[in-house]
Design a protein around this motif. Structure first.
Motif, PDB file in Angstrom:
ATOM      1  N   ASP A  34     102.463  23.988  80.522  1.00  0.00           N
ATOM      2  CA  ASP A  34     101.445  23.240  80.932  1.00  0.00           C
ATOM      3  C   ASP A  34     100.301  23.004  79.811  1.00  0.00           C
ATOM      4  O   ASP A  34      99.186  22.747  79.954  1.00  0.00           O
ATOM      5  N   MET A 150      98.806  20.072  86.761  1.00  0.00           N
ATOM      6  CA  MET A 150      99.381  18.958  86.175  1.00  0.00           C
ATOM      7  C   MET A 150     100.341  18.337  87.547  1.00  0.00           C
ATOM      8  O   MET A 150     101.014  19.012  88.020  1.00  0.00           O
ATOM      9  N   LYS A 173     104.937  16.312  84.881  1.00  0.00           N
ATOM     10  CA  LYS A 173     105.891  17.075  84.475  1.00  0.00           C
ATOM     11  C   LYS A 173     107.159  17.009  85.567  1.00  0.00           C
ATOM     12  O   LYS A 173     106.794  16.474  86.723  1.00  0.00           O
ATOM     13  N   GLN A 239     107.931  17.651  80.352  1.00  0.00           N
ATOM     14  CA  GLN A 239     106.671  17.188  80.224  1.00  0.00           C
ATOM     15  C   GLN A 239     106.647  15.807  79.529  1.00  0.00           C
ATOM     16  O   GLN A 239     107.588  15.432  78.994  1.00  0.00           O
TER      17      GLN A 239
END
Length: 732
Positions: A34, A150, A173, A239
């Motif tokens: 991340d 995230m 993600k 991602q």
């Protein structure tokens, strides 16, 4: 969103001029998951002395494995696929320090490596202590900006998200499942906070160096836009960054959807794999069921190719042999059955974190007796992170975010080899399938068997006959490199552009060994003048110098009568002790004092050589101390006799001055003229000059000693014995 910054640092390293991979200084970092921004802080500095000049430092970057570099422009081994590394240059000019920043947005998580080095080495052999090299230091620090929360896209579920502003892109993600054959990303309902049409840019994937395969998609208005990806990386987080290209004050609302196409493999059942593994390990062990192993192996072969499957999987066992040394063994035998209906997949596990410092070798051998392969070709792809599931001539072994390595075998070319230098840490896949020139329908019934040999080795072919495989270490990380000799070069010492011929190697060996025979005149002079201890030292030096240089040769003309380190130590010891005893012999000391200094000096020299064998003061220290003793003794003799010592001008003109000239010439050649290219004849000249100088510098024998006369001495000895008898008889 909550961002967290982290800082990682490693100690500075002293840079070296480049001659092989061991001269490059390696830095190993780990980028956490991340991470949305990576910043390298590169600090280079040099000393302040007059020997320090402007210098250019080359820094290489790579994700997943150490960078494969080639500063010397040499050739790589055949069948090795090399992609150039990403590098930058840092110049140290008038300033003694240089600070450089390198930014990487949305970097891939995992291992990152940095290698730094100076330009090509000059090849001059420098004696330790004669010159002070300039220190060039390099340090790499890493800053990361990580997103702690995230958002996660759930496959198959449309999810609304908001891009707050162009300065704050949205990061999400999605997890790619195993056996994913394709991925489709769709963005829809893109509107701004002012209910206007929006423009956004979507970046899928992470940046990897030296080459990035990040995919970009620009969406305008409320029209749905999508991007299809083949063979996304299995079992990894992907991602996705969405950034607004509109005005600064407007937020953007979007809806994102990620869906996957899964290819279920038609592989051997786990039960049959388990039986095959157990039977292969048991072998012919007493008590094992003899009939069950062939039956299980045959069932595994038949079950591995079911019709209508999109993927066939062959079980592979990873066998660790040593450091950076792995062998892959197929449970159902080395031959892999192939068809044109679906690719066959082999998993090569290289994800331990310690496998990226060697070379992955894959060898394919086609069985030419296969049925229906007259015009067909067996295509293969070796790829990391995800397999190539659609093999054809146009795809060129590419996956969603990487480029694989193609291979092919046919009846005209039945063998193919691939060498991957420093393979990145990941799961590697070998995909094989039969291809026909006029379409797959032409060879739908074709079958083939290919023997697969795959292994990881520290150095390919063990660096060949003209190289040495060295295991290098940076903290806890191990990697290997080849140190070449005899003029050979290249990654695996296969480049013979500057290689020495066998004749040149033989000539070098003969010069370096036979030049020591010039000690024979010095030995003869020492024996003739009754300096038997000195003659013994010269004989010792001649013997060990000869066989040390016979063992020290880089080519094929090598002879080692004992351990190399022992020969080197004895050669260095004999050389320094020869100088020590020669100068003390010239001092004309009393015998008891001279022999005490001989023994004491030899013991101290042996100790200093053990501490630092190549230090200049190991030779210069005894020489200077012996010269002080000699000058003191000569001054004493001159004052006692009230004239210059040695008193004969002939001794000065014909012996001392030529000997001193030869000695200083030898020291100049040894200290300032030797290079890697001319070593074999400049060092031979050093042998000749030193041996000749010893013959000139040895003083004449004592006046009371008569020359060697063996018959006279034997007669005299018999006469003494006869006289003793007469005296005894007279007493009786």
């Amino acid at each position: 969103s909550l961002y967290v910054s982290e800082y990682f640092s490693q100690s500075a390293q002293k840079l070296s001029f480049y001659s092989w991979y061991g001269n490059a200084k390696l830095f190993h970092f780990y980028v956490p998951e991340d991470t949305v921004l990576l910043r390298w802080l590169l600090q280079a500095s040099r000393g302040k002395g007059p020997e320090c000049t402007s210098m250019e430092i080359t820094v290489h970057f790579r994700h997943g494995a150490p960078p494969v570099i080639n500063p010397l422009g040499t050739r790589f081994p055949a069948n090795a696929t090399v992609r150039p590394s990403y590098n930058i240059s840092i110049t140290l000019g008038s300033a003694v320090q240089n600070t450089t920043f390198v930014n990487v947005s949305t970097p891939a998580a995992g291992d990152w490596f940095i290698a730094a080095h100076l330009p090509e080495a000059a090849g001059r052999i420098e004696v330790k202590g004669f010159s002070t090299p300039c220190p060039y230091m390099f340090q790499a620090d890493m800053f990361v900006l990580r997103l702690t929360d995230m958002p996660v896209l759930e496959p198959g579920v449309p999810t609304p998200h908001t891009v707050v502003s162009p300065a704050k892109p949205l990061h999400v993600k999605v997890f790619v499942p195993k056996h994913a054959a394709g991925m489709r990303f769709q963005l829809s309902s893109c509107v701004t906070s002012q209910q206007r049409a929006c423009t956004v840019r979507v970046l899928l994937g992470s940046i990897t160096l030296p080459r990035s395969f990040q995919r970009s998609l620009t969406c305008t208005g409320s029209i749905n836009c999508s991007l299809a990806l083949d063979s996304p990386p299995w079992e990894k987080w992907l991602q996705i960054m969405v950034e607004s290209l509109g005005t600064a004050n407007a937020s953007v609302s979007v809806e994102m959807l990620a869906s996957f196409t899964v290819c279920r493999p038609g592989s051997t059942s786990s039960f049959l794999n388990f039986i095959s593994l157990n039977q292969s390990q048991a072998g012919g062990r007493p008590g094992a069921a003899g009939g069950s192993a062939p039956a299980a192996g045959e069932a595994a072969r038949n079950a591995s190719i079911p019709r209508g499957s999109c993927l066939q999987s062959q079980p592979v066992v990873r066998e660790d042999l040593d450091v950076v040394s792995v062998r892959y063994r197929l449970l159902n035998g080395p031959s892999v059955p192939l068809s044109a209906l679906a690719p066959t997949l082999l998993l090569l596990n290289l994800n331990t974190g310690m496998d990226s410092g060697g070379a992955l070798v894959v060898n394919l051998l086609l069985n030419k007796t296969s049925v229906g392969l007259a015009n067909a070709t067996v295509a293969a792809c070796v790829s990391a992170a995800s397999p190539v599931l659609s093999l054809n001539a146009t795809r060129n072994c590419s996956t969603a975010f990487s480029q694989g390595y193609p291979l092919s075998v046919s009846t005209s070319s039945a063998e193919a080899t691939l060498i991957v230098l420093y393979p990145q840490t990941d799961d590697w896949f070998l995909s094989l399938q039969i291809l026909c020139p006029k379409g797959q329908g032409e060879c739908s019934s074709a079958e083939a068997k290919v023997t697969v040999f795959a292994y990881l080795t520290p150095c390919f072919n063990d660096c060949g006959p003209y190289g040495q495989c060295s295991l290098l270490r940076r903290h806890g990380y191990l990697y290997a490199g080849c140190s070449c000799k005899a003029g050979w070069g290249g990654w695996s010492c296969t480049d013979d552009t500057k290689a020495q011929s066998v004749g040149t190697q033989n000539l070098a060996t003969l010069l370096l060994t036979l030049s020591n025979l010039m000690f024979l005149p010095a030995i003869a002079v020492a024996v003739h003048r009754f300096y038997l201890v000195e003659a013994s030292v010269y004989t010792y030096t001649m013997f060990f110098s000869t066989f040390y240089h016979a063992c020290d040769q880089p080519g094929v003309a090598v002879l080692c009568i004992m351990d190399y380190d022992t020969l080197q130590y004895c050669d260095f010891l004999g050389s320094v002790v020869s100088i020590w005893v020669t100068i003390l012999c010239m001092a004309r000391l009393k015998k008891i004092l001279k022999y005490v200094l001989f023994v004491l000096g030899t013991l101290l020299i042996a100790m200093s050589l053990q501490l630092d064998r190549r230090g200049v003061w190991n030779m210069m220290g005894p020489c200077l101390f012996a010269l002080v003793i000699m000058v003191t003794a000569w001054v004493h003799h001159g004052a006692k006799r009230r004239h210059c010592y040695p008193s004969s001008w002939k001794r000065w003109v014909f012996y001392l001055l030529p000997g001193i000239t030869l000695a200083f010439t030898a020291i100049s050649v040894y200290a300032f003229m030797e290079t890697n290219e001319n070593y074999y004849y400049t060092h031979s000249i050093w042998h000749v000059l030193v041996a000749c100088s010893v013959a000139f510098l040895l003083p004449p024998r004592d006046k009371h000693k008569k020359p060697w006369a063996w018959p006279q001495k034997l007669t005299c000895r018999y006469q003494i014995c006869q006289n003793d008898r007469e005296e005894l008889y007279a007493v009786t």
